[in-house]
Design a protein around this motif. Structure first.
Motif, PDB file in Angstrom:
ATOM      1  N   ALA A  95       1.126  -0.845   0.190  1.00 20.43           N
ATOM      2  CA  ALA A  95       0.155   0.228  -0.501  1.00 20.43           C
ATOM      3  C   ALA A  95       0.821   1.194   0.225  1.00 20.43           C
ATOM      4  O   ALA A  95       1.806   1.325   0.677  1.00 20.43           O
ATOM      5  N   PRO A  96       0.322   2.590  -1.026  1.00 17.00           N
ATOM      6  CA  PRO A  96       1.230   3.218  -0.113  1.00 17.00           C
ATOM      7  C   PRO A  96       1.426   4.124   0.878  1.00 17.00           C
ATOM      8  O   PRO A  96       0.689   4.271   1.382  1.00 17.00           O
ATOM      9  N   PRO A  97       2.647   4.283   0.851  1.00 14.65           N
ATOM     10  CA  PRO A  97       3.302   4.910   2.476  1.00 14.65           C
ATOM     11  C   PRO A  97       2.450   5.609   3.022  1.00 14.65           C
ATOM     12  O   PRO A  97       2.022   5.702   4.539  1.00 14.65           O
ATOM     13  N   ASP A  98       1.915   6.497   2.370  1.00 17.59           N
ATOM     14  CA  ASP A  98       0.871   7.997   3.011  1.00 17.59           C
ATOM     15  C   ASP A  98      -0.778   7.086   2.723  1.00 17.59           C
ATOM     16  O   ASP A  98      -0.916   8.289   2.908  1.00 17.59           O
ATOM     17  N   LEU A  99      -0.975   6.206   2.806  1.00 17.27           N
ATOM     18  CA  LEU A  99      -2.893   5.523   2.848  1.00 17.27           C
ATOM     19  C   LEU A  99      -2.744   6.920   4.218  1.00 17.27           C
ATOM     20  O   LEU A  99      -3.108   6.160   5.221  1.00 17.27           O
ATOM     21  N   ASP A 100      -4.344   6.950   3.383  1.00 20.54           N
ATOM     22  CA  ASP A 100      -5.308   7.516   4.959  1.00 20.54           C
ATOM     23  C   ASP A 100      -6.163   6.570   4.380  1.00 20.54           C
ATOM     24  O   ASP A 100      -6.464   5.414   3.891  1.00 20.54           O
ATOM     25  N   ASP A 101      -7.402   7.069   6.031  1.00 20.61           N
ATOM     26  CA  ASP A 101      -8.599   6.181   6.113  1.00 20.61           C
ATOM     27  C   ASP A 101     -10.203   6.401   4.988  1.00 20.61           C
ATOM     28  O   ASP A 101     -11.285   6.658   5.145  1.00 20.61           O
ATOM     29  N   GLU A 102      -9.475   7.239   4.152  1.00 23.81           N
ATOM     30  CA  GLU A 102     -10.988   8.054   3.197  1.00 23.81           C
ATOM     31  C   GLU A 102     -10.740   6.488   2.380  1.00 23.81           C
ATOM     32  O   GLU A 102      -9.985   6.129   1.795  1.00 23.81           O
ATOM     33  N   PRO A 103     -12.727   5.944   1.965  1.00 25.94           N
ATOM     34  CA  PRO A 103     -12.434   5.049   1.400  1.00 25.94           C
ATOM     35  C   PRO A 103     -12.356   4.653   0.104  1.00 25.94           C
ATOM     36  O   PRO A 103     -12.180   4.006  -0.739  1.00 25.94           O
ATOM     37  N   ALA A 122      -8.687   2.196  -4.102  1.00 27.66           N
ATOM     38  CA  ALA A 122      -7.235   2.648  -4.873  1.00 27.66           C
ATOM     39  C   ALA A 122      -6.799   1.610  -4.904  1.00 27.66           C
ATOM     40  O   ALA A 122      -5.671   1.118  -5.529  1.00 27.66           O
ATOM     41  N   ALA A 123      -6.238   1.739  -3.053  1.00 23.05           N
ATOM     42  CA  ALA A 123      -5.124   0.689  -3.036  1.00 23.05           C
ATOM     43  C   ALA A 123      -4.762  -0.488  -2.964  1.00 23.05           C
ATOM     44  O   ALA A 123      -4.020  -1.871  -3.341  1.00 23.05           O
ATOM     45  N   SER A 124      -6.424  -0.982  -2.813  1.00 24.77           N
ATOM     46  CA  SER A 124      -6.698  -2.766  -2.846  1.00 24.77           C
ATOM     47  C   SER A 124      -6.623  -3.235  -4.482  1.00 24.77           C
ATOM     48  O   SER A 124      -6.412  -3.628  -4.909  1.00 24.77           O
ATOM     49  N   ARG A 125      -7.037  -1.745  -5.223  1.00 34.31           N
ATOM     50  CA  ARG A 125      -7.316  -2.339  -6.955  1.00 34.31           C
ATOM     51  C   ARG A 125      -5.563  -2.510  -7.108  1.00 34.31           C
ATOM     52  O   ARG A 125      -5.938  -3.250  -7.767  1.00 34.31           O
ATOM     53  N   SER A 126      -5.320  -1.475  -6.779  1.00 34.83           N
ATOM     54  CA  SER A 126      -3.678  -1.958  -8.229  1.00 34.83           C
ATOM     55  C   SER A 126      -2.786  -3.249  -7.251  1.00 34.83           C
ATOM     56  O   SER A 126      -2.832  -3.582  -8.215  1.00 34.83           O
ATOM     57  N   HIS A 127      -3.583  -3.076  -6.283  1.00 30.76           N
ATOM     58  CA  HIS A 127      -2.525  -4.508  -5.188  1.00 30.76           C
ATOM     59  C   HIS A 127      -3.382  -5.814  -5.818  1.00 30.76           C
ATOM     60  O   HIS A 127      -2.095  -6.906  -6.106  1.00 30.76           O
TER      61      HIS A 127
END
Ligand code: SF4
Lengths: 493, 255
Positions: free
Chosen positions: A190-198, A203-208
């Protein structure tokens, strides 16, 4: 032993879980989970009520949904043969699995035959039920969940707690932590600056997941419906990740419970109205995928269907209990259930929690374990589940029916305990009003001595403490109604 | 002079229910007084005991059957049987037929079919059979009504209790938030799963307190025992009272 490929779930077998009352006590103390569940269940309840209210023929649809399934269940042998024939004619290979072990072995052999060592998965209750992921892991095959909520559960080393929203017990800040901590170990970080915006979490799960979709040669799915007439399988979902799995890989293996049959394509008209409105509170779900065997040049060319019994024919043999096999796994009964809302899914020790879990799990697994014997009692019989069930399963009636089976099971093992004795004694008293009158005269009934000094009991010793730990209880009156009647209206009957 | 009261000429058997008979005699007494005030002839067949649901709902079908037989014997001569409990009436109507079938006793099945069909919740008897919603009651208090699960979803009394309560003079009826949610009683559930039961009862009690009502009213004393048990422990200053007792209450009682 070679290292694990996928995140390890919590240790221990589900079937060995604590009995429901003990597990519930632990879950009730989880304040964060209770807040998450209260919010989630109330939101989805309101959405469901609104979209169901839009349809004038909702009750007729429910009746049709129940009747079609009842017809399938009455003639299941014929429909299964018809399904096998139409699947085979459409280019699919049909496999029969008596239980979880057989089903898992079939899937493992099919994956091995492709030479692959990983699969992508469409969200599926049947594969949860047979614990396929762990069986694959033991065989050196990595199974990647691609449904967002299943991914959260898998990466969180957790178990699902809801049929439709397996991570309902988690809120977004918990999801963010899981993604940051785990994603990198099992694929794209996940991008290290990930916040908790849905949107950012999605987006993090999509690219993973994208990386896994593009690499996968084998997919494993379940099915919401299997059309006997044509051999068409149907998967209903919201995210489109299921469709990626159903279309990109070369090999597709679907594990389907034998009760998932509908006779014809027309019958889908009923269920595709009932299911999305009952489950997500949507008029129609975003993605409905249907496939009929293989199509040259389009989608997977190697298509397998594993038809799973795993206790279903045992449930079928019970004329009352079989009504649970109508279930289309919409989760409406979980969302409305006041017990589920407070304790969550993990307390049920089963992949099927809530009211449906309480009537289905003890039928599929039998009454051998403590948790399975406790499940039919995990309800106040308030009846809210029946009113929302889109296929009109009389859940309270089935709960009582299974309680009777638990009592019979205990009697068969000569388990006579305090409850059995108390029920016998009270039954004897209620068989004859004269005995009841005599019992009321016993000093142990208690009211006469205490009355006048106080009108409520506070905390009392066990077993009364089960009641009085949090609730007062009134002191019994000095005169029963029947004594009053005799005194006031002596001569009359 | 002929009797012009709405229930004149109606012969009714009172099914007190075992919980009311032994723990809450004020409720069957109120039911009796209310129906007599409306002109009905009320009888109490003394061979009655219990509907049997404590056994049935705990899975003890064989232990429930004596209560089913007793019920049939006590009430078979009546066209109208009334019980001040949505839960017990629901059990008579829904579970007695199941138990009679389980007993493989066709004679009992037939007898049960008759008594079950003739058993009414108090609000059904008042609104549907007697045809009244204004029963002449007076209750000068702030009140909130908990509909109880079995009244709502087993006997399906619908809006009848509200129609009756709206006609009560002097009363302020306040909406209960999340009214249709279970209070957590559930018979032996309240003991077998006491922690979950208390969690549900606490939420119900909180909703009741939030209305500022002096009384919480329901058609079932078992649920009131549960909700009232929490309210009493909290010294919340809200009293639980059965619907029949509110409806029986008149200006004379108040003076
Ligand atoms: S039992 Fe009914 S309400 Fe519950 S999941 Fe199944 S279909 Fe939905």
């Amino acid at each position: 032993m070679s290292p694990r490929r996928t995140p390890a779930p919590p240790p221990g077998e589900l079937r060995d879980s604590l009995p429901f009352p003990k597990a519930a006590k632990i879950e009730l103390a989880n304040v964060q989970q209770r807040a998450n569940l209260r919010h989630a269940t109330h939101t989805i309840r309101a959405k469901r009520a609104q979209v169901v209210g839009e349809l004038d023929d909702w009750e007729a649809l429910r009746t049709a949904g129940a009747q079609i399934k009842d017809r399938v269940l009455r003639n299941l042998d014929d429909y299964l043969e018809q399904l096998e024939a139409s699947l085979t004619a459409a280019g699919a290979t049909v496999h029969w699995a008596r239980d979880a072990e057989e089903a898992n072995r079939i899937v493992i052999d099919l994956v091995r035959a492709t030479g692959q060592d990983e699969v992508v998965k469409v969200k599926s209750m049947a594969t949860q039920e047979i614990e396929l992921n762990e069986a694959l892991e033991r065989a050196g095959i990595a199974a990647w969940e691609t449904d967002l909520a299943e991914l959260i559960v898998q990466l969180g080393h957790d178990r699902p707690s809801h049929i439709l929203v397996p991570a309902i017990h988690r809120n977004r800040s918990e999801v963010r932590e899981i993604f940051l901590e785990e994603m990198g170990t099992y694929g794209e970080a996940a991008p290290p600056d990930l916040d908790d915006e849905p949107a950012h979490l999605a987006a993090a799960s999509r690219s993973h997941l994208r990386e896994k979709f593009l690499r996968a040669k084998v997919a494993v799915s379940g099915a919401n419906f299997a059309v006997a007439e044509t051999g068409t399988l149907v998967v209903v979902e919201s995210e489109g990740n299921g469709r990626m799995c159903l279309t990109l890989p070369e090999t597709l293996i679907s594990v389907v419970g034998i009760e998932k049959i509908v006779p014809t394509v027309e019958d889908l008209e009923v269920y595709l109205q009932l299911l999305p409105r009952s489950s997500t509170g949507e008029r129609m779900n975003p993605y409905t995928s249907m496939w009929t065997g293989t199509t040259p040049g389009d989608g997977p060319q190697d298509v397998h269907v594993v038809l799973l019994d795993n206790g279903r024919t045992t449930a079928l043999a019970d004329e009352v209990g079989r009504k649970a096999l109508r279930c289309i796994r919409c989760s409406a009964c979980l969302n409305i259930c006041p017990v589920y809302e407070r304790v969550g899914g993990h307390a049920y020790g089963s992949v099927y929690p809530g009211p449906i879990g309480a009537i289905l799990t003890p039928q599929l697994r039998g009454l051998g374990s403590k948790v399975d014997r406790s499940l039919p009692f995990a309800s106040s019989l308030c009846g809210a589940c029946y009113d929302v069930c889109p296929v009109k399963i009389p859940i309270p009636e089935l709960l009582v029916h299974l309680r009777h089976k638990v009592v019979q099971e205990k009697a068969a093992h000569h388990e006579v305990h305090a409850e059995t004795a108390a029920m016998k004694a009270t039954s004897w008293i209620f068989a004859d009003s004269r005995r009841m009158e005599a019992a009321l005269k016993l000093p142990s009934f208690g009211g006469k001595v205490l009355r006048g000094r106080l009108n409520h009991f506070g905390p009392l010793p066990y077993p009364a403490s089960l009641w009085t730990t949090a609730r007062d209880v009134p002191v019994p009156p000095s005169e029963s109604f029947r004594d009053w009647w005799a005194r006031e209206r002596g001569g009359q009957r | 002079m002929s009797d012009a009261r709405p229930a004149a000429g109606l012969r009714v058997a009172l099914f007190a229910t075992c919980v009311n008979d032994t723990m809450f005699p004020g409720t069957p007494i109120a039911t009796l007084r209310l129906l007599e005030r409306l002109g009905a002839q009320v009888e109490f067949p003394t061979q009655q005991t219990c509907c049997g649901q404590i056994f049935t709902n705990t899975g003890y079908y064989d232990d429930a059957l004596p209560s089913v037989r007793t019920y049939v014997e006590a009430f078979e001569d009546y066209d109208y049987i009334v019980g001040p409990s949505g839960s017990c009436v629901g059990s008579v109507r829904d579970q007695h037929p199941i138990l009679a079938r389980y007993a493989k006793n066709p004679a009992l099945e037939q007898a049960v079919a008759r008594t079950s069909a003739r058993t009414y919740d108090l609000t059904e008897l008042l609104v549907d059979v007697i045809g009244v919603t204004d029963v002449g009651a007076y209750f000068p208090h702030r009140v909130t009504y908990h509909p109880t699960c079995h009244s709502l979803r087993i006997t399906r009394v619908g809006d009848r209790p509200y129609r009756l309560l709206k006609e009560v003079r002097g009363m302020t009826l306040i909406d209960l938030p999340a009214a249709d949610e279970c209070c957590g009683f559930g018979g032996t559930f309240s003991m077998k799963n006491s922690d979950t039961s208390v969690a549900m009862a606490s939420d119900k009690a909180r909703n009741v307190s939030s209305t500022g009502a002096e009384y919480v009213v329901a058609g079932d004393n078992s649920c009131l025992l549960n909700i009232g048990g929490v309210l009493d422990r909290q010294r919340a200053g809200v009293q639980a009272i059965h619907l029949a007792e509110v409806l029986a209450h008149t200006e004379e009682d108040a003076s």
